[in-house]
Design a protein around this motif. Structure first.
Motif, PDB file in Angstrom:
ATOM      1  N   VAL A 135      -0.506  -5.737 -10.182  1.00  0.00           N
ATOM      2  CA  VAL A 135      -1.147  -6.245  -8.971  1.00  0.00           C
ATOM      3  C   VAL A 135      -0.138  -6.312  -7.835  1.00  0.00           C
ATOM      4  O   VAL A 135      -0.446  -5.964  -6.678  1.00  0.00           O
ATOM      5  CB  VAL A 135      -1.774  -7.632  -9.226  1.00  0.00           C
ATOM      6  CG1 VAL A 135      -2.272  -8.256  -7.925  1.00  0.00           C
ATOM      7  CG2 VAL A 135      -2.929  -7.516 -10.210  1.00  0.00           C
ATOM      8  N   THR A 136       1.094  -6.723  -8.144  1.00  0.00           N
ATOM      9  CA  THR A 136       2.138  -6.782  -7.121  1.00  0.00           C
ATOM     10  C   THR A 136       2.450  -5.407  -6.559  1.00  0.00           C
ATOM     11  O   THR A 136       2.595  -5.236  -5.339  1.00  0.00           O
ATOM     12  CB  THR A 136       3.416  -7.406  -7.706  1.00  0.00           C
ATOM     13  OG1 THR A 136       3.133  -8.722  -8.181  1.00  0.00           O
ATOM     14  CG2 THR A 136       4.511  -7.476  -6.662  1.00  0.00           C
ATOM     15  N   VAL A 137       2.561  -4.402  -7.441  1.00  0.00           N
ATOM     16  CA  VAL A 137       2.850  -3.041  -6.989  1.00  0.00           C
ATOM     17  C   VAL A 137       1.722  -2.521  -6.101  1.00  0.00           C
ATOM     18  O   VAL A 137       1.971  -1.886  -5.067  1.00  0.00           O
ATOM     19  CB  VAL A 137       3.075  -2.111  -8.199  1.00  0.00           C
ATOM     20  CG1 VAL A 137       3.128  -0.656  -7.758  1.00  0.00           C
ATOM     21  CG2 VAL A 137       4.360  -2.483  -8.920  1.00  0.00           C
ATOM     22  N   VAL A 138       0.483  -2.782  -6.496  1.00  0.00           N
ATOM     23  CA  VAL A 138      -0.664  -2.334  -5.690  1.00  0.00           C
ATOM     24  C   VAL A 138      -0.638  -2.992  -4.313  1.00  0.00           C
ATOM     25  O   VAL A 138      -0.798  -2.326  -3.281  1.00  0.00           O
ATOM     26  CB  VAL A 138      -1.988  -2.635  -6.415  1.00  0.00           C
ATOM     27  CG1 VAL A 138      -3.178  -2.383  -5.490  1.00  0.00           C
ATOM     28  CG2 VAL A 138      -2.116  -1.775  -7.668  1.00  0.00           C
ATOM     29  N   VAL A 139      -0.428  -4.312  -4.283  1.00  0.00           N
ATOM     30  CA  VAL A 139      -0.396  -5.036  -3.012  1.00  0.00           C
ATOM     31  C   VAL A 139       0.766  -4.550  -2.149  1.00  0.00           C
ATOM     32  O   VAL A 139       0.602  -4.296  -0.940  1.00  0.00           O
ATOM     33  CB  VAL A 139      -0.290  -6.551  -3.258  1.00  0.00           C
ATOM     34  CG1 VAL A 139      -0.026  -7.300  -1.954  1.00  0.00           C
ATOM     35  CG2 VAL A 139      -1.565  -7.074  -3.913  1.00  0.00           C
ATOM     36  N   ALA A 140       1.948  -4.416  -2.746  1.00  0.00           N
ATOM     37  CA  ALA A 140       3.121  -3.977  -1.988  1.00  0.00           C
ATOM     38  C   ALA A 140       2.927  -2.564  -1.437  1.00  0.00           C
ATOM     39  O   ALA A 140       3.351  -2.266  -0.308  1.00  0.00           O
ATOM     40  CB  ALA A 140       4.366  -4.032  -2.871  1.00  0.00           C
ATOM     41  N   THR A 141       2.291  -1.689  -2.209  1.00  0.00           N
ATOM     42  CA  THR A 141       2.053  -0.322  -1.755  1.00  0.00           C
ATOM     43  C   THR A 141       1.031  -0.281  -0.625  1.00  0.00           C
ATOM     44  O   THR A 141       1.228   0.410   0.385  1.00  0.00           O
ATOM     45  CB  THR A 141       1.578   0.553  -2.920  1.00  0.00           C
ATOM     46  OG1 THR A 141       2.553   0.524  -3.975  1.00  0.00           O
ATOM     47  CG2 THR A 141       1.376   1.992  -2.471  1.00  0.00           C
ATOM     48  N   THR A 167       5.250 -13.778  -3.829  1.00  0.00           N
ATOM     49  CA  THR A 167       6.696 -13.894  -4.030  1.00  0.00           C
ATOM     50  C   THR A 167       7.317 -12.561  -4.406  1.00  0.00           C
ATOM     51  O   THR A 167       8.357 -12.154  -3.855  1.00  0.00           O
ATOM     52  CB  THR A 167       6.998 -14.926  -5.122  1.00  0.00           C
ATOM     53  OG1 THR A 167       6.408 -16.182  -4.771  1.00  0.00           O
ATOM     54  CG2 THR A 167       8.493 -15.100  -5.306  1.00  0.00           C
ATOM     55  N   LEU A 168       6.694 -11.862  -5.344  1.00  0.00           N
ATOM     56  CA  LEU A 168       7.239 -10.586  -5.809  1.00  0.00           C
ATOM     57  C   LEU A 168       6.980  -9.448  -4.830  1.00  0.00           C
ATOM     58  O   LEU A 168       7.771  -8.505  -4.736  1.00  0.00           O
ATOM     59  CB  LEU A 168       6.635 -10.240  -7.176  1.00  0.00           C
ATOM     60  CG  LEU A 168       7.041 -11.133  -8.348  1.00  0.00           C
ATOM     61  CD1 LEU A 168       6.210 -10.798  -9.584  1.00  0.00           C
ATOM     62  CD2 LEU A 168       8.526 -10.980  -8.653  1.00  0.00           C
ATOM     63  N   ALA A 169       5.865  -9.529  -4.106  1.00  0.00           N
ATOM     64  CA  ALA A 169       5.485  -8.417  -3.223  1.00  0.00           C
ATOM     65  C   ALA A 169       6.316  -8.365  -1.949  1.00  0.00           C
ATOM     66  O   ALA A 169       6.431  -7.296  -1.342  1.00  0.00           O
ATOM     67  CB  ALA A 169       3.997  -8.515  -2.866  1.00  0.00           C
ATOM     68  N   PHE A 186       8.877  -1.053  -9.863  1.00  0.00           N
ATOM     69  CA  PHE A 186       8.189  -1.555 -11.048  1.00  0.00           C
ATOM     70  C   PHE A 186       9.187  -2.118 -12.056  1.00  0.00           C
ATOM     71  O   PHE A 186       8.990  -3.205 -12.600  1.00  0.00           O
ATOM     72  CB  PHE A 186       7.370  -0.433 -11.695  1.00  0.00           C
ATOM     73  CG  PHE A 186       6.549  -0.885 -12.871  1.00  0.00           C
ATOM     74  CD1 PHE A 186       5.270  -1.381 -12.686  1.00  0.00           C
ATOM     75  CD2 PHE A 186       7.036  -0.798 -14.163  1.00  0.00           C
ATOM     76  CE1 PHE A 186       4.502  -1.806 -13.756  1.00  0.00           C
ATOM     77  CE2 PHE A 186       6.289  -1.210 -15.248  1.00  0.00           C
ATOM     78  CZ  PHE A 186       5.012  -1.714 -15.044  1.00  0.00           C
ATOM     79  N   GLY A 187      10.266  -1.379 -12.292  1.00  0.00           N
ATOM     80  CA  GLY A 187      11.289  -1.878 -13.203  1.00  0.00           C
ATOM     81  C   GLY A 187      11.996  -3.102 -12.670  1.00  0.00           C
ATOM     82  O   GLY A 187      12.292  -4.037 -13.415  1.00  0.00           O
ATOM     83  N   ILE A 188      12.251  -3.118 -11.357  1.00  0.00           N
ATOM     84  CA  ILE A 188      12.897  -4.284 -10.744  1.00  0.00           C
ATOM     85  C   ILE A 188      12.008  -5.511 -10.842  1.00  0.00           C
ATOM     86  O   ILE A 188      12.467  -6.631 -11.076  1.00  0.00           O
ATOM     87  CB  ILE A 188      13.262  -3.974  -9.279  1.00  0.00           C
ATOM     88  CG1 ILE A 188      14.336  -2.881  -9.224  1.00  0.00           C
ATOM     89  CG2 ILE A 188      13.746  -5.224  -8.555  1.00  0.00           C
ATOM     90  CD1 ILE A 188      14.608  -2.367  -7.831  1.00  0.00           C
ATOM     91  N   LEU A 189      10.699  -5.308 -10.682  1.00  0.00           N
ATOM     92  CA  LEU A 189       9.764  -6.430 -10.765  1.00  0.00           C
ATOM     93  C   LEU A 189       9.729  -7.017 -12.171  1.00  0.00           C
ATOM     94  O   LEU A 189       9.550  -8.223 -12.338  1.00  0.00           O
ATOM     95  CB  LEU A 189       8.361  -5.974 -10.354  1.00  0.00           C
ATOM     96  CG  LEU A 189       8.144  -5.705  -8.862  1.00  0.00           C
ATOM     97  CD1 LEU A 189       6.746  -5.165  -8.625  1.00  0.00           C
ATOM     98  CD2 LEU A 189       8.369  -6.973  -8.050  1.00  0.00           C
ATOM     99  N   PHE A 210      10.690   0.497 -18.415  1.00  0.00           N
ATOM    100  CA  PHE A 210      11.386   1.027 -17.242  1.00  0.00           C
ATOM    101  C   PHE A 210      11.608   2.523 -17.376  1.00  0.00           C
ATOM    102  O   PHE A 210      11.389   3.291 -16.421  1.00  0.00           O
ATOM    103  CB  PHE A 210      12.718   0.304 -17.069  1.00  0.00           C
ATOM    104  CG  PHE A 210      13.441   0.644 -15.802  1.00  0.00           C
ATOM    105  CD1 PHE A 210      13.128  -0.009 -14.625  1.00  0.00           C
ATOM    106  CD2 PHE A 210      14.423   1.619 -15.779  1.00  0.00           C
ATOM    107  CE1 PHE A 210      13.778   0.304 -13.436  1.00  0.00           C
ATOM    108  CE2 PHE A 210      15.082   1.946 -14.606  1.00  0.00           C
ATOM    109  CZ  PHE A 210      14.760   1.274 -13.432  1.00  0.00           C
ATOM    110  N   ILE A 211      12.019   2.981 -18.560  1.00  0.00           N
ATOM    111  CA  ILE A 211      12.264   4.406 -18.776  1.00  0.00           C
ATOM    112  C   ILE A 211      10.967   5.197 -18.698  1.00  0.00           C
ATOM    113  O   ILE A 211      10.908   6.275 -18.092  1.00  0.00           O
ATOM    114  CB  ILE A 211      12.953   4.620 -20.141  1.00  0.00           C
ATOM    115  CG1 ILE A 211      14.367   4.026 -20.114  1.00  0.00           C
ATOM    116  CG2 ILE A 211      13.016   6.105 -20.493  1.00  0.00           C
ATOM    117  CD1 ILE A 211      15.061   4.039 -21.456  1.00  0.00           C
ATOM    118  N   VAL A 212       9.902   4.674 -19.306  1.00  0.00           N
ATOM    119  CA  VAL A 212       8.608   5.367 -19.289  1.00  0.00           C
ATOM    120  C   VAL A 212       8.070   5.467 -17.864  1.00  0.00           C
ATOM    121  O   VAL A 212       7.573   6.526 -17.445  1.00  0.00           O
ATOM    122  CB  VAL A 212       7.607   4.646 -20.205  1.00  0.00           C
ATOM    123  CG1 VAL A 212       6.200   5.200 -20.009  1.00  0.00           C
ATOM    124  CG2 VAL A 212       8.017   4.783 -21.663  1.00  0.00           C
TER     125      VAL A 212
END
Length: 334
Positions: A106-112, A208-210, A268-271, A314-316
């Motif tokens: 959800v954070t990645v979607v919002v941030a994007t 916070t994460l976004a 994504f990995g950082i999150l 993270f690798i995937v």
């Protein structure tokens, strides 16, 4: 064919990368002056009981022997038992994985959705007051510590205004468990009340994460768009009289977003790592909170299990990003 070669090249480094990561975390965690055997034996345990527990857990062996035994057990599918919960580490991680993945996705979607349009606007309005304002916001977003920002949000929106929940994932027990993702389970059960409650509880953790994630996306999108706007094909299309919006939408974005796509994968990995602190602040029952409790209790098996799962994801994710990058720009797979 090039995509297949790319996948094979990445998979060759999969196991060595994870082994190196596990080795670093293993030896660092074991040099910390803490005794998990004393925690497992109990607060009032005698020295003999602690020594027996240390032998039972294999902590009396040299570090390299402990590490080799752990790696051997990993290849057999056994992550060991958690000293903190008393359950198999794999079960603990599996039960908490959906909460972290849901929050991260959800954070990645919002941030994007926020970062890409703002990055395009900043590039198109280069050196305007809009561009300068977005620069200031992105610098602040990258500079602010996540745990401090999370506490500020709690104090203002939860404790002072009372419009958002302070902690937790939902009120009560949540929807009937099917996938472990509360949003998906609520939709499957058509439980709109729980769905809205789940989103309500995600507002502050996602914000916070976004913030730093969106700031990163804005900066890379802006740089990519500016670079594309100065290219020869854009100058040619402009000279031909094509509308500016058509040039940006059809020609600029595809080339400008190559670097942004890579950054989204890295984010994504950082999150996943950043969620450790944020989940602890918001008492979010995911991998991050589990990792914090495991570290505080010197639960070596749980810490190693978290490292293994986070490193694998993270690798995937980065493999998927490389594939997408190759599909967007075939030159990247050469």
């Amino acid at each position: 064919m090039r995509i297949l070669v790319l996948v094979v090249n990445r998979m060759v480094w999969f196991v060595p990368t994870l082994l190196g990561l596990l080795a670093i975390v293993f030896f660092i965690s074991h040099v910390i002056p803490a005794d998990p055997a004393a925690f497992a034996a109990g607060e009032n345990a005698s020295a003999a009981t602690i020594a027996e527990m240390r032998q039972r857990l294999g902590l009396d062996q040299p570090l390299h022997i402990q590490f080799l035994r752990y790696v051997q057990s990993i290849f057999t599918g056994d992550m060991g038992r958690s000293i903190y919960t008393g359950r198999p580490v794999s079960e603990d991680l599996l039960s908490r994985l959906p909460a972290t993945l849901e929050l991260t996705l959800v954070t990645v979607v919002v941030a994007t959705l926020v970062g890409v349009p703002l990055g395009v606007v900043a590039a198109l309005k280069r050196n305007s007051w809009i561009d300068h304002a977005l620069r200031l916001v992105t610098i602040a977003g990258l500079a602010i510590a996540s745990f401090w920002f999370a506490i500020l949000l709690q104090l203002f929106f939860s404790m002072q205004l009372g419009i958002t929940p302070l902690t937790g994932r939902v009120e009560g027990w949540g929807p009937e468990p099917i996938t472990g993702f509360y949003v998906i389970d609520s939709l499957i059960n058509w439980d709109m009340e729980t769905l809205l409650d789940a989103f309500h509880h995600m507002v502050l953790p996602v914000a916070t994460l976004a913030l730093p994630a969106a700031a990163t996306i804005v900066r890379f999108t802006r740089a990519g768009v500016l670079n594309a706007l100065e290219s020869s094909y854009v100058l040619y299309e402009t000279a031909m009289g094509y509308p500016r919006w058509q040039i940006v939408w059809k020609y600029v974005l595809r080339n400008a977003l190559i670097g942004t796509v890579t950054q989204i994968g890295l984010i994504f990995g950082i999150l996943l790592a950043g969620a450790v602190v944020v989940e602890a602040v918001f008492d979010w029952p995911g991998l991050g909170l589990f990792a914090v409790n495991s570290i505080l209790n010197s639960d070596y098996n749980a810490v190693m299990g978290f490292t293994l799962v986070a490193g694998t994801m993270f690798i995937v994710v980065n493999l998927v990003v490389d594939i997408l990058q190759g599909l967007i720009d075939p030159r990247e797979t050469r």
